[in-house]
Design a protein around this motif. Structure first.
Motif, PDB file in Angstrom:
ATOM      1  N   PHE A 143       0.840  -1.206   0.000  1.00 55.21           N
ATOM      2  CA  PHE A 143       0.000   0.000   0.000  1.00 55.21           C
ATOM      3  C   PHE A 143       0.873   1.253   0.000  1.00 55.21           C
ATOM      4  O   PHE A 143       0.583   2.231  -0.714  1.00 55.21           O
ATOM      5  CB  PHE A 143      -0.916  -0.023   1.229  1.00 55.21           C
ATOM      6  N   SER A 144       1.942   1.257   0.798  1.00 55.45           N
ATOM      7  CA  SER A 144       2.850   2.409   0.833  1.00 55.45           C
ATOM      8  C   SER A 144       3.567   2.586  -0.496  1.00 55.45           C
ATOM      9  O   SER A 144       3.723   3.713  -0.990  1.00 55.45           O
ATOM     10  CB  SER A 144       3.874   2.222   1.960  1.00 55.45           C
ATOM     11  N   LYS A 146       2.528   1.836  -3.388  1.00 54.21           N
ATOM     12  CA  LYS A 146       1.607   2.293  -4.424  1.00 54.21           C
ATOM     13  C   LYS A 146       1.179   3.746  -4.221  1.00 54.21           C
ATOM     14  O   LYS A 146       0.933   4.466  -5.197  1.00 54.21           O
ATOM     15  CB  LYS A 146       0.378   1.387  -4.444  1.00 54.21           C
ATOM     16  N   ASN A 147       1.099   4.171  -2.965  1.00 52.06           N
ATOM     17  CA  ASN A 147       0.504   5.482  -2.694  1.00 52.06           C
ATOM     18  C   ASN A 147       1.461   6.523  -2.129  1.00 52.06           C
ATOM     19  O   ASN A 147       1.141   7.717  -2.171  1.00 52.06           O
ATOM     20  CB  ASN A 147      -0.658   5.301  -1.704  1.00 52.06           C
ATOM     21  N   ASP A 148       2.612   6.092  -1.584  1.00 47.54           N
ATOM     22  CA  ASP A 148       3.542   7.055  -0.977  1.00 47.54           C
ATOM     23  C   ASP A 148       4.655   7.376  -1.969  1.00 47.54           C
ATOM     24  O   ASP A 148       5.447   6.508  -2.324  1.00 47.54           O
ATOM     25  CB  ASP A 148       4.119   6.462   0.304  1.00 47.54           C
ATOM     26  N   ASP A 225      -6.520  -7.673  -2.608  1.00 50.99           N
ATOM     27  CA  ASP A 225      -5.942  -6.344  -2.818  1.00 50.99           C
ATOM     28  C   ASP A 225      -4.475  -6.428  -3.205  1.00 50.99           C
ATOM     29  O   ASP A 225      -4.009  -5.689  -4.084  1.00 50.99           O
ATOM     30  CB  ASP A 225      -6.101  -5.498  -1.557  1.00 50.99           C
ATOM     31  N   TRP A 229      -2.838  -4.931  -6.595  1.00 54.57           N
ATOM     32  CA  TRP A 229      -1.807  -3.901  -6.575  1.00 54.57           C
ATOM     33  C   TRP A 229      -0.560  -4.348  -7.339  1.00 54.57           C
ATOM     34  O   TRP A 229       0.054  -3.557  -8.062  1.00 54.57           O
ATOM     35  CB  TRP A 229      -1.429  -3.566  -5.130  1.00 54.57           C
ATOM     36  N   TRP A 239       5.972   4.120 -13.120  1.00 55.60           N
ATOM     37  CA  TRP A 239       6.230   3.943 -11.681  1.00 55.60           C
ATOM     38  C   TRP A 239       7.496   3.121 -11.452  1.00 55.60           C
ATOM     39  O   TRP A 239       8.313   3.432 -10.574  1.00 55.60           O
ATOM     40  CB  TRP A 239       5.034   3.237 -11.033  1.00 55.60           C
TER      41      TRP A 239
END
Length: 458
Positions: A143-144, A146-148, A225, A229, A239
């Motif tokens: 999650f980090s 992908k989003n941070d 999830d 991802w 990315w």
């Protein structure tokens, strides 16, 4: 690797004496109590506090401390708390640090001992299971990533390490289920097996480990999830190039894609292991239910009684004598005797439709003793003995039953069995058909039909 090697070199030789000591469990429990207070006191304990902690611990439990090989007579005269603390200091599990400014002696846990103490703590702990921790770590890391925008490639390596550890933990859980299968046969009573199942398997496996994989807050909740991802990251070339630039060009976009593939393959392996655990879980439940049914019904169930009989025959040194004694009372030559289906139930006669229909009395069923006698009679003589009886009374391929054919109860029984044998398709003999009802012979207290046995044509 170099740091770990250096830690190994720091371990004193006496350190390993704990694992050989007769007081091993006492020393390990003392270490855990000191470590608990050590964390609470911000990793700084005085010698006096350590002795107080151990004194309170020993006061609450029953214990025996034997003289250790590293102790002399004077050491055994010390109070238990002081004696155990001195032994742990002497062997290097703890270390003294003198603070001359405050005139205080502090007790610290060396780095190499902290690793071992953490292992003891994990064996003794009932905290949250590792499977939950690892899956949550992978979830949070991806999650980090992908989003941070500040996330680096090192987080991806950490996610891969956690995936491997999760696989290893699940494999250990799967291997450790074997001991529960072994314990099934060790329990000799229904109550002991049920207690072992509820307090052992249900508490240790189902509630603490297995339920984490099968409840609403389980692996599959995170897996969906995580796979989504990973697929999105693999397709996002911009990315991956950005992550490569953050690493200073040390890691290429192809290396990042390969690491994502490894994590995804790791999750495929996790699903495979969970499927194996499901299968083993189902096998154990079936085996437990079967064993419980056997222990509950072994005195009433035919198979249970046969197993008890065989166990009785195999015990002790006088096996042949017991087998001979049982053989005089039972005939176990045919498996049908051991089956409830072998019990004969007489059918009602056909109704006579040519005359007046009258209610017929139902034929009385044979009693248990009569049924056993029938089975006993049927299996008393072998087929060879019946054939020999017919051959001995034959002349020119014919045996005519006369008033001299039956001289004893044994001959009478063989005659009955010979007639039964002649009605079978594979019999070597048959009864010659006569006009009308056969003539009845009364001789020596026996009454039987006048039959003629002839040899069948091949």
């Amino acid at each position: 690797m170099k740091q770990n090697k250096k830690l190994m070199e720091e371990i004193p030789d006496r350190f390993w004496g704990l694992f050989r000591s007769v007081n091993r469990s006492t020393y390990i429990e003392a270490l855990l109590r000191i470590n608990e207070e050590y964390e609470y006191s911000n990793y700084f304990l005085s010698r006096e506090v350590c002795i107080q902690v151990l004194s309170e611990y020993f006061a609450k439990k029953r214990y025996v401390i034997w003289q250790d090989e590293l102790e002399d007579e004077l050491d055994t005269l010390e109070p238990p708390a002081t004696r155990v603390l001195n032994w742990l200091l002497k062997t290097g599990w703890l270390r003294k640090v003198d603070d001359y400014a405050s005139m205080t002696v502090y007790i610290v846990i060396p780095d190499y001992a902290a690793v071992m103490t953490e292992a003891f703590l994990r064996l003794d702990s009932e905290d949250e299971d590792e499977t939950q921790i690892y899956i949550q770590n992978v979830y949070a890391i991806l999650f980090s990533l992908k989003n941070d925008p500040r996330a680096s490639i090192s987080l991806l390596n950490t996610a891969f390490v956690n995936t491997k550890r999760l696989n290893k933990t699940l494999q250990d859980m799967l291997h450790n289920m074997d001991k529960f299968f072994a314990s099934l046969l060790e329990q000799k009573t229904y109550e002991d097996l049920l207690r072992d199942h509820l307090e052992g398997y249900v508490e240790e496996i189902v509630k603490k480990k297995y339920h984490i994989l099968k409840t609403s807050d389980n692996f599959y909740l995170y897996k969906t999830d995580i796979k989504r991802w990973i697929a999105a990251m693999r397709e996002d070339t911009e990315w991956m190039e950005q992550m490569s630039r953050r690493s200073g060009g040390k890691v290429s976009a192809a290396d990042i894609a390969e690491k994502l593939d490894q994590i995804e393959r790791g999750f495929d392996s996790i699903e495979h292991r969970i499927s194996n655990m499901d299968r083993e879980h189902s096998r154990y439940i079936r085996a437990t239910v079967t064993r419980l049914n056997y222990l509950l019904n072994q005195d009433d169930n035919m198979k249970g009684l046969v197993i008890q009989l065989l166990n009785h025959l195999s015990e002790g040194e006088e096996q042949e004598e017991r087998i001979r004694e049982v053989g005089e009372h039972m005939n176990l030559s045919q498996m049908t005797i051991l089956s409830e289906k072998s019990l004969y139930k007489r059918r009602r006669p056909k109704a006579d439709f040519t005359g007046n229909l009258e209610a017929e009395e139902e034929a009385e069923e044979l009693s248990r003793e009569e049924i056993l006698n029938l089975n006993k009679l049927k299996n008393r003589y072998s087929k060879k003995e019946i054939e020999s009886f017919i051959e001995e009374n034959m002349e020119e391929g014919r045996m005519e039953v006369t008033d001299g054919s039956v001289r004893s109860g044994e001959d009478f029984e063989k005659l009955i069995l010979a007639y039964d044998y002649s009605t079978r398709r594979k019999s070597l003999y048959r009864v010659e058909e006569a006009d009308g009802e056969p003539e009845m012979i009364e001789s020596g207290g026996y009454r039987y039909p006048k039959l003629t046995f002839i040899r069948r044509k091949s």
